[in-house]
Design a protein around this motif. Sequence first.
Motif, PDB file in Angstrom:
ATOM      1  N   LYS A  90       0.832  -1.208   0.000  1.00 50.27           N
ATOM      2  CA  LYS A  90       0.000   0.000   0.000  1.00 50.27           C
ATOM      3  C   LYS A  90       0.864   1.254   0.000  1.00 50.27           C
ATOM      4  O   LYS A  90       0.622   2.185  -0.782  1.00 50.27           O
ATOM      5  CB  LYS A  90      -0.938  -0.010   1.205  1.00 50.27           C
ATOM      6  N   LEU A  94       0.628   3.642  -3.354  1.00 56.11           N
ATOM      7  CA  LEU A  94       0.046   4.989  -3.310  1.00 56.11           C
ATOM      8  C   LEU A  94       1.047   6.029  -3.803  1.00 56.11           C
ATOM      9  O   LEU A  94       0.669   7.013  -4.445  1.00 56.11           O
ATOM     10  CB  LEU A  94      -0.415   5.320  -1.888  1.00 56.11           C
ATOM     11  N   GLN A 114      -9.092  -3.845   2.955  1.00 54.96           N
ATOM     12  CA  GLN A 114      -9.134  -2.396   3.076  1.00 54.96           C
ATOM     13  C   GLN A 114      -7.913  -1.742   2.440  1.00 54.96           C
ATOM     14  O   GLN A 114      -8.034  -0.722   1.750  1.00 54.96           O
ATOM     15  CB  GLN A 114      -9.263  -1.990   4.552  1.00 54.96           C
ATOM     16  N   ASP A 115      -6.735  -2.309   2.651  1.00 51.74           N
ATOM     17  CA  ASP A 115      -5.535  -1.772   2.004  1.00 51.74           C
ATOM     18  C   ASP A 115      -5.603  -1.960   0.492  1.00 51.74           C
ATOM     19  O   ASP A 115      -5.190  -1.084  -0.279  1.00 51.74           O
ATOM     20  CB  ASP A 115      -4.283  -2.448   2.553  1.00 51.74           C
ATOM     21  N   SER A 116      -6.127  -3.101   0.065  1.00 57.24           N
ATOM     22  CA  SER A 116      -6.286  -3.342  -1.376  1.00 57.24           C
ATOM     23  C   SER A 116      -7.243  -2.331  -1.992  1.00 57.24           C
ATOM     24  O   SER A 116      -7.006  -1.832  -3.099  1.00 57.24           O
ATOM     25  CB  SER A 116      -6.805  -4.767  -1.609  1.00 57.24           C
ATOM     26  N   LEU A 117      -8.311  -2.015  -1.275  1.00 53.05           N
ATOM     27  CA  LEU A 117      -9.286  -1.036  -1.767  1.00 53.05           C
ATOM     28  C   LEU A 117      -8.655   0.343  -1.908  1.00 53.05           C
ATOM     29  O   LEU A 117      -8.902   1.057  -2.894  1.00 53.05           O
ATOM     30  CB  LEU A 117     -10.482  -0.983  -0.825  1.00 53.05           C
ATOM     31  N   ALA A 118      -7.826   0.722  -0.947  1.00 49.54           N
ATOM     32  CA  ALA A 118      -7.158   2.020  -1.020  1.00 49.54           C
ATOM     33  C   ALA A 118      -6.246   2.091  -2.242  1.00 49.54           C
ATOM     34  O   ALA A 118      -6.185   3.114  -2.938  1.00 49.54           O
ATOM     35  CB  ALA A 118      -6.357   2.264   0.258  1.00 49.54           C
ATOM     36  N   GLU A 121      -8.495   2.289  -5.476  1.00 45.18           N
ATOM     37  CA  GLU A 121      -9.126   3.599  -5.666  1.00 45.18           C
ATOM     38  C   GLU A 121      -8.106   4.654  -6.086  1.00 45.18           C
ATOM     39  O   GLU A 121      -8.439   5.556  -6.862  1.00 45.18           O
ATOM     40  CB  GLU A 121      -9.850   4.012  -4.386  1.00 45.18           C
ATOM     41  N   ALA A 122      -6.876   4.552  -5.590  1.00 42.72           N
ATOM     42  CA  ALA A 122      -5.844   5.523  -5.970  1.00 42.72           C
ATOM     43  C   ALA A 122      -5.550   5.455  -7.466  1.00 42.72           C
ATOM     44  O   ALA A 122      -5.392   6.493  -8.129  1.00 42.72           O
ATOM     45  CB  ALA A 122      -4.571   5.264  -5.166  1.00 42.72           C
ATOM     46  N   THR A 125      -8.896   6.485  -9.574  1.00 41.10           N
ATOM     47  CA  THR A 125      -9.119   7.940  -9.598  1.00 41.10           C
ATOM     48  C   THR A 125      -8.262   8.610 -10.654  1.00 41.10           C
ATOM     49  O   THR A 125      -8.709   9.552 -11.326  1.00 41.10           O
ATOM     50  CB  THR A 125      -8.794   8.535  -8.215  1.00 41.10           C
TER      51      THR A 125
END
Length: 333
Positions: A90, A94, A114-118, A121-122, A125
């Motif tokens: 992560k 990022l 949750q880390d995978s989702l972050a 999404e980065a 976006t």
Amino acid sequence: MNTESHIFFNKSTIRWGVIGCGDVTEKKSVPAYQMTEGFEVTMVMRRNSEKAKDYAKRHNVPFWTSDAGEVIENPDIDAVYIATPPDTHKFYALHVAAAGKPCCIEKPMAPNYQDSLAIYEAFKTRNLPLFIAYYRRSLPRFQKIKEWLDDNLIGEVRHIQWEKTKPPSAMDLNGDYNWRTDKTIAPGGYFDDLASHGLDLFTFLLGNIKEVNGIALNQQGLYTAYDAITGSWLHEGGITGKGNWNFGTYHRVDKVEIFGSDGKISFAILDDAPIELENSSGHQVLDVPHPEHIQEQHVQNIKNHLLGKAVHPSTGDSGLHTSWVMDKILNTI
């Protein structure tokens, strides 16, 4: 994140930077990047500068560093491959997304959903290509299994099951440190490292999973992560599935069976074994060898995706789904 086929690069050479130079990069991955026409591995990073220098020398990589930022922010690096343990995925991903560069991340995508989702999404976006190194989706052996399924050679698929067991290693028994069994890095232990390959492949072969249940235990007490996991699931198409992963058994097993209305397909996920097809027409056994550098087709597919020729089979969205399935089996979400 863009998973459609369009041209991201329009240049003759795409220059890669590699963060992390562990075992996976020695033969499985980095040589595959180097042998892919139009790809160049320009810089490698490892926290130990002497090991980074040695790796660069042995693999004929022109530049090396102990600072990941020098790779990610380097204007002469077009794309980044993250090959560190999953607890740092992560952080580095990022940073790569903020730099506006495509990225491939070693599996699993991150230690948890949750880390995978972050991460997902980065990149989404910024509309940046994101690939996860679930390279079995690209291997000819498993492509052949998908061909059998797509051609309905076992009729309507009903169920899939996987048994993966092995004895504890000498390292486990001696209490030696191994990040793969440290729950702060890999909560599921060997399940995270090994089962992720199979669970990801199952969604590639049979479609996404919509319901998942699991039990996760530490039966041996040899390390902090789980060592005994069972799971059951339901694919969106109505196919049931179950798995058993135990890393403290007497013998080693790696066996997948896909049952259909008119036959069965048997194969291994991790072991080098033939694939078998049984149906009303007979029994077929095929030995489909892996390439010397096992990520070869995976990397070629990255190139095709970046040049707008095809969509890669393992992108951020599929990797995110696998992370969700794994966390559901581990009961962490």
